[in-house]
Design a protein around this motif. Structure first.
Motif, PDB file in Angstrom:
ATOM      1  N   ARG B  10      62.609  17.706  20.103  1.00 35.91           N
ATOM      2  CA  ARG B  10      62.419  16.698  20.941  1.00 35.91           C
ATOM      3  C   ARG B  10      63.168  15.446  20.281  1.00 35.91           C
ATOM      4  N   VAL B  11      63.325  14.319  21.185  1.00 38.73           N
ATOM      5  CA  VAL B  11      63.724  13.147  20.684  1.00 38.73           C
ATOM      6  C   VAL B  11      62.599  12.563  19.970  1.00 38.73           C
ATOM      7  N   ALA B  12      62.801  11.983  18.753  1.00 37.84           N
ATOM      8  CA  ALA B  12      61.587  11.643  18.110  1.00 37.84           C
ATOM      9  C   ALA B  12      60.614  10.953  18.818  1.00 37.84           C
ATOM     10  N   GLN B  13      59.347  11.335  19.045  1.00 40.93           N
ATOM     11  CA  GLN B  13      58.301  10.821  19.860  1.00 40.93           C
ATOM     12  C   GLN B  13      58.546  11.016  21.267  1.00 40.93           C
ATOM     13  N   GLY B  14      59.623  11.742  21.681  1.00 37.83           N
ATOM     14  CA  GLY B  14      59.719  12.011  23.004  1.00 37.83           C
ATOM     15  C   GLY B  14      59.351  13.277  23.605  1.00 37.83           C
ATOM     16  N   ALA B  15      59.758  13.605  25.132  1.00 39.03           N
ATOM     17  CA  ALA B  15      59.683  14.749  25.439  1.00 39.03           C
ATOM     18  C   ALA B  15      60.228  16.020  24.747  1.00 39.03           C
ATOM     19  N   GLU B  16      59.935  17.046  24.805  1.00 40.47           N
ATOM     20  CA  GLU B  16      60.669  18.131  24.176  1.00 40.47           C
ATOM     21  C   GLU B  16      61.891  18.542  25.063  1.00 40.47           C
ATOM     22  N   ILE B  17      62.949  18.754  24.376  1.00 38.33           N
ATOM     23  CA  ILE B  17      64.129  19.275  24.923  1.00 38.33           C
ATOM     24  C   ILE B  17      64.433  20.730  24.742  1.00 38.33           C
ATOM     25  N   LEU B  18      64.343  21.108  23.584  1.00 40.56           N
ATOM     26  CA  LEU B  18      64.646  22.578  23.175  1.00 40.56           C
ATOM     27  C   LEU B  18      63.329  23.044  23.297  1.00 40.56           C
ATOM     28  N   GLY B  38      72.542  18.564  31.169  1.00 44.50           N
ATOM     29  CA  GLY B  38      71.047  18.054  30.638  1.00 44.50           C
ATOM     30  C   GLY B  38      70.186  19.224  30.336  1.00 44.50           C
ATOM     31  N   SER B  39      71.025  20.538  29.962  1.00 49.19           N
ATOM     32  CA  SER B  39      70.134  21.712  29.660  1.00 49.19           C
ATOM     33  C   SER B  39      69.809  21.682  28.141  1.00 49.19           C
ATOM     34  N   GLY B  40      70.402  20.650  27.403  1.00 49.29           N
ATOM     35  CA  GLY B  40      70.159  20.905  25.872  1.00 49.29           C
ATOM     36  C   GLY B  40      71.157  21.394  25.124  1.00 49.29           C
ATOM     37  N   LYS B  41      72.544  21.651  25.692  1.00 50.43           N
ATOM     38  CA  LYS B  41      73.462  22.172  24.813  1.00 50.43           C
ATOM     39  C   LYS B  41      73.700  21.108  23.726  1.00 50.43           C
ATOM     40  N   SER B  42      73.936  19.732  23.871  1.00 49.41           N
ATOM     41  CA  SER B  42      74.475  18.969  22.851  1.00 49.41           C
ATOM     42  C   SER B  42      73.214  18.763  22.125  1.00 49.41           C
ATOM     43  N   THR B  43      72.081  18.826  22.463  1.00 56.43           N
ATOM     44  CA  THR B  43      70.924  18.465  21.699  1.00 56.43           C
ATOM     45  C   THR B  43      71.001  19.772  20.534  1.00 56.43           C
ATOM     46  N   LEU B  44      71.209  20.936  21.081  1.00 49.37           N
ATOM     47  CA  LEU B  44      71.168  22.192  20.109  1.00 49.37           C
ATOM     48  C   LEU B  44      72.336  21.842  19.163  1.00 49.37           C
ATOM     49  N   ARG B 216      80.193  36.869  22.676  1.00 44.43           N
ATOM     50  CA  ARG B 216      79.056  36.508  23.438  1.00 44.43           C
ATOM     51  C   ARG B 216      78.861  35.531  24.258  1.00 44.43           C
ATOM     52  N   ILE B 217      78.206  35.487  25.718  1.00 44.74           N
ATOM     53  CA  ILE B 217      78.083  34.236  26.339  1.00 44.74           C
ATOM     54  C   ILE B 217      76.786  34.099  26.459  1.00 44.74           C
ATOM     55  N   HIS B 218      76.299  32.704  26.217  1.00 45.14           N
ATOM     56  CA  HIS B 218      74.642  32.463  26.556  1.00 45.14           C
ATOM     57  C   HIS B 218      74.589  31.287  27.619  1.00 45.14           C
ATOM     58  N   VAL B 219      73.532  31.511  28.174  1.00 43.89           N
ATOM     59  CA  VAL B 219      73.219  30.345  29.246  1.00 43.89           C
ATOM     60  C   VAL B 219      72.068  29.665  28.803  1.00 43.89           C
ATOM     61  N   LEU B 220      72.146  28.384  28.800  1.00 46.13           N
ATOM     62  CA  LEU B 220      71.234  27.562  28.305  1.00 46.13           C
ATOM     63  C   LEU B 220      70.811  26.805  29.701  1.00 46.13           C
ATOM     64  N   ALA B 221      69.247  26.626  30.053  1.00 44.56           N
ATOM     65  CA  ALA B 221      68.927  26.061  31.165  1.00 44.56           C
ATOM     66  C   ALA B 221      67.544  25.476  30.528  1.00 44.56           C
ATOM     67  N   GLY B 222      67.482  24.219  31.035  1.00 46.54           N
ATOM     68  CA  GLY B 222      66.096  23.703  30.852  1.00 46.54           C
ATOM     69  C   GLY B 222      65.307  23.782  29.397  1.00 46.54           C
TER      70      GLY B 222
END
Ligand SMILES: Nc1ncnc2c1ncn2[C@@H]1O[C@H](COP(=O)(O)OP(=O)(O)OP(=O)(O)O)[C@@H](O)[C@H]1O
Ligand SMILES: [Mg+2]
Lengths: 483, 252
Positions: B10-18, B38-44, B216-222
Motif C-alpha cells: 500500500r501507499v504508506a498509511q494509505g489504501a492497499e494497492i497490491l 490504475g490496476s497496480g502495474k507501476s506499483t508492483l 508468459r503474459i499476465h493480466v493485473l486488475a484491481g
C-alpha cells in the motif's frame, strides 16, 4: 521524506569539519582590546609610513561613530570588540621570512596538512601562492618568476614597504574606509593580506592564490587585499580559507578591493571553508567581509565567483561598480547553510557607464537548521544607457527546518535599461533520489550529484582544480541532505 | 530467479494497492504484464525496485533466493535489478554520460569490480548509443532535461544497455514511441536477452509483443493477477478489452 532519508540527512549534514586542528607554534599577539594605541602599535610593528598610520587612525575614529549593522538576516550575540586581540603572528626571528627556508617548519607542515603547496618545486603547476597565517603573510611563492613580467604579487605589508606609491594611489578607492562598520574596523586594524599589480597589457600566466588560515584563539583576522589590473591586463586570483575548531566565535572582517582599468579583466574566485561551528551552533567564524570591484575604464571586466561552505555567519556582498562604458560585472555564487549556519550574501551591480552589462547567478543551499539569504541590488544610474542585467537566484532546500530567503532590489533611473530577475525554490525530489539510487548510486552520492547539478552554472566558472575541490567541500558539508 | 509470493502493498498509511500477487519468473524468461490503468502495474514495479513510498504489508519477494525486500534500492541495483521508468526523471546540470558513469562505477565498486576511467567508459557508451541509434549529443545533455517523451524512453533503454541488468523491469517503455523507436527499443531489449537475464515488460499494447516475444503474459486488475497465459492472451485482450477479465475476476 522517509525516516531513513532523514537519518542519512542528519548524519551527513553533521559531518565533521576536517580542517579543525590547531598548530602549536610560538605566537606573538596583542592582549585583547582596541584603542588608538593598538592601532599605533600595529602600524609601528609593521614599520608603516606616517600617511598610513594617519589613514588608520581616521578609520578608527570614524568606526567609533558607527554602530554594528543588524539588517542582515542573522542572529548572534553582540560582539565584544574589546575582547578580541587585534594582532597575532607566528614569532619570527627577524621581521619576516625572506624565503621559505626561514619559515617555521611547523607552519609549512600546517599548510601541507591543508593541502596547500608552499614549496615552489612541489607547487601545483601554474599556481602562485601567498599564505596568510593569522595576521601575517608567511610565504609567497613564484615571486621571482612573476617579477620578470612586472607583476607584483606579495603580502600587503611588503607592498606598503616596497611599492608605497601604488598602495597609496589605490587603497580605499573602491571601498572607502568609511564604507561600513566592518570596513572601517578593518581599515583601522588590518594586519596583512595580499597585493597584486599587473602592469599594462600583461596577462598573468598563472593563477594567483592566497590561503587564509586562522590559528590563534581569541584573535580576529582582518586582512586586506588589493588587486589592480592596469589597462589591458588580465589576472585570475583564488582565495581559500580554513580555521581550527573552537567553541568561541571568531571574527573575520576582511576588505577586498579590485581595480580594473580599461580593457582589463580580473577574475576573483573564493572557496570559503572557515570553521562553521558544530552541529548545535557552538563556535565558528563570523565572516563579515566587504568585497568590491571597480571597472574604472572602458570594457573593463570583473568577475566574482564564490563557493561559501563554511563560517557560522557569512555577511558578504561582492559587488561591481560599472563605471567604464561597456564594462562587464559578474557574480557567481554557491552558498551553503547547513546545521546552524546563517548565510546572508549576494551582490551589488552598480551601472554607471553606458552599455554596461552584469550577470548574477546565485545558488543557495539550505540544510539542517541553516538559513540562507540572497540579498542583491541592481542599480542603473541616469546615464547608464542600454544597461543590461540578468539575475538568476535559485534556492535548494533540504529538510524541513531550514530556510531560504531572497531580497532582490532593483533601482533603475534610465528607461533604456533591461533588468531581468528569475528566482526558483526547489527541493531534491524523492523521484530524483530514487531514480539515482535505482541506478545503483548510493543515497549520499546521489544527493551530492543532484546538488552538483544544481550548482553547475557556478562551478563551471571556477578554475579546474578549484572546481574539484569545491565539489568535494560541498559533498562534505551536505552529503545526504534530502528534501 | 524472481519469486513473488502473496505480495500485498500500500501507499504508506494509505489504501492497499497490491492485494496478493504471486509471480515466478525463471532465468532467461520474458514476462509481460498488462492490465487496465490504475490496476497496480507501476506499483508492483516500484515495490520490486524498492520505492520507499510503498509499504509491503505481507508476502515475500526473492531474487536468486535472496530476500529482495530487505535491500535498499541501490543494493538491488547492485544485484542487477533495473527499472525502466514510466516517467523518467530529469536531473538538471548533470550530463547523461556523467550520470551513467557514476551509476556504472557505483555498481562495479559495490561488486568488487574495477571502475572504468573516463576514456574506457566513453568507448563503451558510444558503442551502446550507436546500438540505440541515439545521437551522441544526447550524452552531453543533462539527464532527460528537455528530452521528448520518446527520447526519454530510448534513454532508459540506453541506461539498461550500459548497466546490463539481470532483471529488467520495463514500465511502459513502449508508450509514446513512434514505430521506428519501438523497433530500436525492442532490438535493445532483445540484444540483452540471454539465458542469464530475465525481463518483465509492463505494456498496454500488443504491438510491442510482436517485437519482443514474451514467454508468459499476465493480466493485473484491481491489484490482483487475474489471468496468465501464453502469447495468445495478448491477442484476446487486444480484441476484447479488459471487460471480460473483470467479469472473470468476479469484480475484483
Ligand atoms: N503515491 C500514491 N498515493 C496514492 N495513491 C497511489 C500512489 N501511487 C499509486 N497510487 C494508486 O494506486 C493505484 C495503482 O497505481 P499504478 O500506478 O500502480 O497503476 P498502473 O497499473 O501502473 O496504471 P497505468 O496503466 O495508468 O500506468 C492507482 O489507483 C493509483 O492512484
Ligand atoms: Mg503505470
Amino acid at each position: 521524506m522517509s525516516a531513513e532519508d532523514n537519518k542519512a540527512l542528519s548524519e551527513l549534514t553533521e559531518k565533521e569539519y576536517g580542517y579543525g586542528f590547531v598548530t602549536d607554534i610560538e605566537q606573538e599577539s596583542l592582549p585583547p582590546g582596541l584603542s588608538e594605541d593598538v592601532v599605533r602599535w600595529i602600524s609601528r610593528k609593521k614599520g608603516e609610513p606616517e600617511w598610513l598610520l594617519e589613514w588608520r587612525l581616521q578609520s578608527y575614529r570614524h568606526w567609533l561613530t558607527l554602530t554594528e549593522p543588524h539588517w542582515a538576516r542573522a542572529n548572534y550575540p553582540a560582539i565584544d570588540y574589546q575582547a578580541i586581540s587585534y594582532f597575532a603572528a607566528p614569532k619570527a626571528k627577524t621581521d619576516g621570512p625572506k624565503s621559505l627556508d626561514e619559515v617555521d617548519p611547523e607552519l609549512l607542515k600546517t599548510y601541507e596538512k591543508l593541502g596547500i603547496p608552499l614549496q615552489e618545486r612541489a607547487a601545483l603547476a601554474g599556481i602562485a601562492v601567498d599564505a596568510v597565517f593569522d595576521s601575517v603573510s608567511v610565504a609567497t611563492t613564484y615571486k621571482g618568476k612573476l617579477a620578470e613580467l612586472g607583476i607584483i604579487f606579495c603580502s600587503f605589508s611588503e607592498a606598503v614597504r616596497e611599492h608605497p606609491e601604488l598602495v597609496r594611489r589605490y587603497l580605499g578607492t573602491v571601498v572607502p574606509r568609511t564604507d561600513n562598520f566592518y570596513a572601517a574596523l578593518n581599515s583601522a586594524v588590518f594586519s596583512d593580506g595580499s597585493f597584486v599589480y599587473v602592469p599594462k597589457g600583461v596577462r598573468c600566466p598563472m593563477e594567483l592564490s592566497t590561503y587564509f588560515r586562522i590559528n590563534a584563539s581569541g584573535t580576529g583576522q582582518f586582512e586586506r587585499t588589493l588587486i589592480v589590473a592596469d589597462e589591458g591586463a588580465q589576472v585570475s586570483y583564488l582565495e581559500g580559507c580554513t580555521a581550527p575548531k573552537r567553541d568561541e566565535n571568531q571574527l573575520h572582517a576582511a576588505v577586498v578591493e579590485l581595480v580594473a582599468m580599461a580593457e582589463a579583466k580580473i577574475k576573483y574566485s573564493t572557496v570559503q571553508n572557515w570553521y562553521p561551528g558544530d552541529k548545535d551552533g557552538r563556535g565558528g567564524i563570523f565572516n563579515f567581509v566587504t568585497k568590491r570591484g571597480l571597472c574604472a575604464g572602458r570594457r573593463a571586466h570583473i568577475s566574482w565567483t564564490q563557493v561559501e561552505t563554511g563560517s557560522a555567519i557569512t555577511w558578504k556582498y561582492p559587488s561591481v561598480v560599472l563605471k567604464g562604458d561597456e564594462s562587464v560585472g559578474e557574480f557567481y555564487s554557491v552558498a551553503v547553510a547547513a546545521n546552524c549556519q546563517q548565510a546572508d550574501t549576494g551582490t551589488k551591480m552598480v551601472h554607471i557607464g553606458r552599455n554596461t552589462r552584469s550577470t548574477i547567478v546565485s545558488k543557495g543551499i539550505s540544510a539542517g537548521r541553516g538559513q540562507n539569504t540572497y540579498r542583491g541590488l541592481v542599480k542603473v544610474g541616469r546615464k547608464a544607457d542600454n544597461a543590461r542585467n540578468h539575475s538568476q537566484c535559485d534556492s535548494l532546500l533540504m529538510g524541513s527546518k531550514c530556510g531560504a530567503h531572497t531580497f532582490p532590489v532593483i533601482e533603475v533611473s534610465n528607461t533604456s535599461a533591461v533588468v531581468e530577475h528569475e528566482a526558483t525554490t526547489s527541493r531534491i525530489s524523492e523521484d530524483q533520489l530514487f531514480y539515482c539510487r535505482q541506478r545503483g548510486i548510493p543515497q549520499e552520492e546521489a544527493v551530492a550529484l543532484i546538488v552538483n547539478g544544481f550548482c553547475k552554472s557556478v562551478f563551471k566558472e571556477l578554475p579546474m582544480e578549484f572546481a574539484v575541490e569545491a565539489q568535494k567541500l560541498l559533498q562534505v558539508s551536505l552529503e545526504g541532505s534530502v528534501g | 530467479m524472481l519469486e513473488i509470493n502473496g505480495l500485498h502493498a500500500r501507499v504508506a498509511q494509505g489504501a492497499e494497492i497490491l492485494k496478493g500477487i504471486s509471480l515466478s519468473v525463471g532465468k532467461g524468461e520474458v514476462h509481460a504484464i498488462m492490465g487496465p490503468n490504475g490496476s497496480g502495474k507501476s506499483t508492483l514495479a516500484g515495490v520490486l525496485a524498492g520505492r520507499e513510498r510503498f509499504e509491503v504489508t505481507a508476502g515475500s519477494v526473492t531474487l536468486d533466493g535472496a530476500d529482495l525486500l530487505a535491500l535498499t534500492p541501490e543494493e538491488r541495483a547492485v544485484r542487477g535489478v533495473f527499472l525502466g521508468f514510466q516517467y523518467p526523471v530529469e536531473i538538471p546540470g548533470i550530463t547523461n554520460a556523467y550520470f551513467l558513469r557514476t551509476a556504472l562505477n557505483s555498481v562495479r565498486r559495490a561488486r568488487g569490480q574495477s571502475e572504468l576511467d573516463a576514456m574506457e567508459f566513453l568507448v563503451l557508451l558510444k558503442q551502446k548509443a550507436k546500438l540505440m541509434e541515439m545521437d551522441p549529443s544526447f550524452l552531453n545533455r543533462s539527464v532527460n532535461e528537455g528530452f521528448s517523451g520518446g527520447e526519454k524512453k530510448r534513454n532508459e533503454i540506453l541506461q539498461m544497455a550500459v548497466l546490463e541488468p539481470r532483471l529488467a523491469i520495463l514500465d511502459e517503455t513502449d508508450s509514446g514511441l513512434d514505430i521506428d523507436a519501438l523497433k530500436v527499443v525492442a532490438a535493445g531489449v532483445n540484444a540483452l536477452r540471454s539465458p542469464e537475464r530475465s525481463v518483465i515488460l509492463v505494456t498496454h499494447y500488443q504491438r510491442l509483443l510482436d517485437h519482443i516475444v514474451p514467454d508468459r503474459i499476465h493480466v493485473l486488475a484491481g491489484g490482483r493477477m487475474v489471468k496468465s497465459g501464453g502469447r495468445e492472451l495478448a491477442l484476446e485482450l487486444e480484441a476484447q478489452g479488459y471487460g471480460w477479465i473483470d467479469a472473470h475476476a468476479g469484480g475484483a
